[in-house]
Scaffold this motif. Structure first.
Motif, PDB file in Angstrom:
ATOM      1  N   ASN A 113       0.740   1.504  -3.894  1.00  0.00           N
ATOM      2  CA  ASN A 113      -0.585   2.134  -3.760  1.00  0.00           C
ATOM      3  C   ASN A 113      -1.719   1.127  -3.889  1.00  0.00           C
ATOM      4  OD1 ASN A 113       1.050   4.356  -3.720  1.00  0.00           O
ATOM      5  ND2 ASN A 113       0.327   5.238  -5.630  1.00  0.00           N
ATOM      6  N   ASN A 114      -1.544  -0.035  -3.234  1.00  0.00           N
ATOM      7  CA  ASN A 114      -2.571  -1.084  -3.270  1.00  0.00           C
ATOM      8  C   ASN A 114      -2.965  -1.479  -4.691  1.00  0.00           C
ATOM      9  OD1 ASN A 114      -3.524  -1.934  -0.487  1.00  0.00           O
ATOM     10  ND2 ASN A 114      -3.514   0.297  -0.274  1.00  0.00           N
ATOM     11  N   GLN A 155      -3.790   7.443  -4.532  1.00  0.00           N
ATOM     12  CA  GLN A 155      -4.317   6.872  -3.291  1.00  0.00           C
ATOM     13  C   GLN A 155      -4.417   7.950  -2.222  1.00  0.00           C
ATOM     14  OE1 GLN A 155      -3.476   2.728  -1.317  1.00  0.00           O
ATOM     15  NE2 GLN A 155      -1.796   4.042  -0.727  1.00  0.00           N
ATOM     16  N   ASN A 208      -6.269  -5.633   3.392  1.00  0.00           N
ATOM     17  CA  ASN A 208      -6.003  -5.160   2.032  1.00  0.00           C
ATOM     18  C   ASN A 208      -5.168  -6.146   1.214  1.00  0.00           C
ATOM     19  OD1 ASN A 208      -3.671  -4.551   3.596  1.00  0.00           O
ATOM     20  ND2 ASN A 208      -3.074  -2.948   2.162  1.00  0.00           N
ATOM     21  N   ASP A 240      -6.913   2.720   3.354  1.00  0.00           N
ATOM     22  CA  ASP A 240      -6.346   3.017   2.044  1.00  0.00           C
ATOM     23  C   ASP A 240      -7.480   3.150   1.036  1.00  0.00           C
ATOM     24  OD1 ASP A 240      -3.787   2.679   3.134  1.00  0.00           O
ATOM     25  OD2 ASP A 240      -3.759   0.538   2.637  1.00  0.00           O
ATOM     26  N   ARG A 293       4.425  10.969  -1.362  1.00  0.00           N
ATOM     27  CA  ARG A 293       3.365  11.121  -0.373  1.00  0.00           C
ATOM     28  C   ARG A 293       3.355  12.549   0.177  1.00  0.00           C
ATOM     29  NH1 ARG A 293       5.588   7.301   3.976  1.00  0.00           N
ATOM     30  NH2 ARG A 293       7.463   8.401   3.278  1.00  0.00           N
ATOM     31  N   ASN A 310      -6.573  -1.300   6.823  1.00  0.00           N
ATOM     32  CA  ASN A 310      -5.224  -1.856   6.902  1.00  0.00           C
ATOM     33  C   ASN A 310      -4.661  -1.506   8.275  1.00  0.00           C
ATOM     34  OD1 ASN A 310      -2.660  -2.831   6.460  1.00  0.00           O
ATOM     35  ND2 ASN A 310      -2.092  -1.297   4.920  1.00  0.00           N
ATOM     36  N   GLY A 365       0.807  -1.208   0.000  1.00  0.00           N
ATOM     37  CA  GLY A 365       0.000   0.000   0.000  1.00  0.00           C
ATOM     38  C   GLY A 365       0.840   1.257   0.000  1.00  0.00           C
ATOM     39  N   ARG A 366       2.132   1.126   0.223  1.00  0.00           N
ATOM     40  CA  ARG A 366       3.027   2.278   0.276  1.00  0.00           C
ATOM     41  C   ARG A 366       3.237   2.907  -1.104  1.00  0.00           C
ATOM     42  NH1 ARG A 366       7.162   2.799   4.659  1.00  0.00           N
ATOM     43  NH2 ARG A 366       6.631   1.336   6.327  1.00  0.00           N
ATOM     44  N   VAL A 422      -4.961   8.087   2.063  1.00  0.00           N
ATOM     45  CA  VAL A 422      -4.929   7.232   3.247  1.00  0.00           C
ATOM     46  C   VAL A 422      -5.310   8.052   4.476  1.00  0.00           C
ATOM     47  CG1 VAL A 422      -3.546   5.685   4.676  1.00  0.00           C
ATOM     48  CG2 VAL A 422      -3.066   5.876   2.223  1.00  0.00           C
TER      49      VAL A 422
END
Length: 260
Positions: free
Chosen positions: A64-65, A144, A214, A180, A111, A175, A41-42, A146
């Motif tokens: 990003n998932n 994304q 996730n 996310d 980010r 998550n 997810g990062r 979060v």
């Protein structure tokens, strides 16, 4: 040739680091001609820092998932972005969200963090804000968003609420302490599916490993979806394989291939 796609936080990064056992197992796995992918997810910015810190050298990054896919040299192979109007609406909502510590918007690579309530404990993010809220709105490029919450129960409830309200346009994944949010139809599985087709690989040669909600789409994606022993109950229930970590998964794969 086989491929392992592993989540990072809570899976490869366990108790704050990648174990020496897992690192050596992955190095041997790749040296034998197999592929190693981080499916996280990062953001790319964040996961590259973590990979370098731990000596990991993935062949590909799914970030990003599932919203972005990159090769080992950070060349972008695939991308998906949220509707700008909806992203703006979600970020405005985040400013007044009960239990939110901050929210982070991801432009596909980098980010950007906006603080909501700095008095609350943030279990996920430590990066310093680099843009004002108005500057973030002006980006108009969001892979994304979060929300970082102060409680895992609040994160789960928020994900359910967002999917109920906006489910025709987004996917919201709980998550642990964060939620996310990506474009509808995007998941760790869709990112992996793109990569599998890009590489011309069959699902029978792909193994996945995760620990959280996730990760469930990628655990369900292939024939050999795995969850670590410490994963959440929902992820363990979907897994074909339960293992201690990536080194243990590689051991299981080799024993199966050798007919042991």
């Amino acid at each position: 040739m086989k491929l392992i796609a592993a989540d990072y936080d809570g899976t490869l990064n366990y108790c704050g680091k990648v174990t020496e056992e897992d690192l050596k197992a992955l190095q041997k796995w790749q040296a034998e001609g197999n592929l190693f992918v981080i499916d996280t997810g990062r953001s790319l910015e964040s996961i590259r820092i973590e990979a370098d810190r731990n000596g990991l050298e993935p062949d590909y990054f799914i970030t990003n998932n599932g919203g972005m896919v990159f090769d080992k040299d950070s060349k972008q192979l695939n991308a998906s972005f949220m509707d700008n109007g909806l992203a703006h609406e979600l970020m405005h909502m985040g400013l007044h969200l009960d239990g939110a510590v901050c929210f982070v918007a991801n432009d596909g690579i980098y980010r950007h963090r906006i603080m909501v309530n700095p008095q609350l404990e943030d279990h996920r993010y430590t990066l310093a804000p680099d843009l004002t809220f108005d500057e973030l709105l002006a980006l108009n490029r969001y892979s994304q968003i979060v929300f970082s919450m102060d409680d895992m129960g609040k994160a789960s409830a928020l994900a359910a609420e967002l999917n109920e309200k906006y489910g025709d346009r987004i996917e919201a994944y709980a998550n642990r302490w964060v939620v996310d949010i990506v474009r509808k139809g995007v998941s760790k599985a869709t990112g992996l599916d793109f990569l599998a087709k890009y590489l011309g690989m069959e699902k029978e040669d792909i193994y996945t490993l995760g620990d959280a909600d996730n990760d469930i789409p990628m655990i369900e994606y292939c024939l050999h979806g795995a969850c670590i022993e410490t994963g959440v109950e929902e992820a363990r229930a979907k897994a074909k394989i339960i293992c201690a970590g990536v080194a243990d998964l590689i051991r299981i794969i080799k024993e199966k291939s050798e007919g042991l």
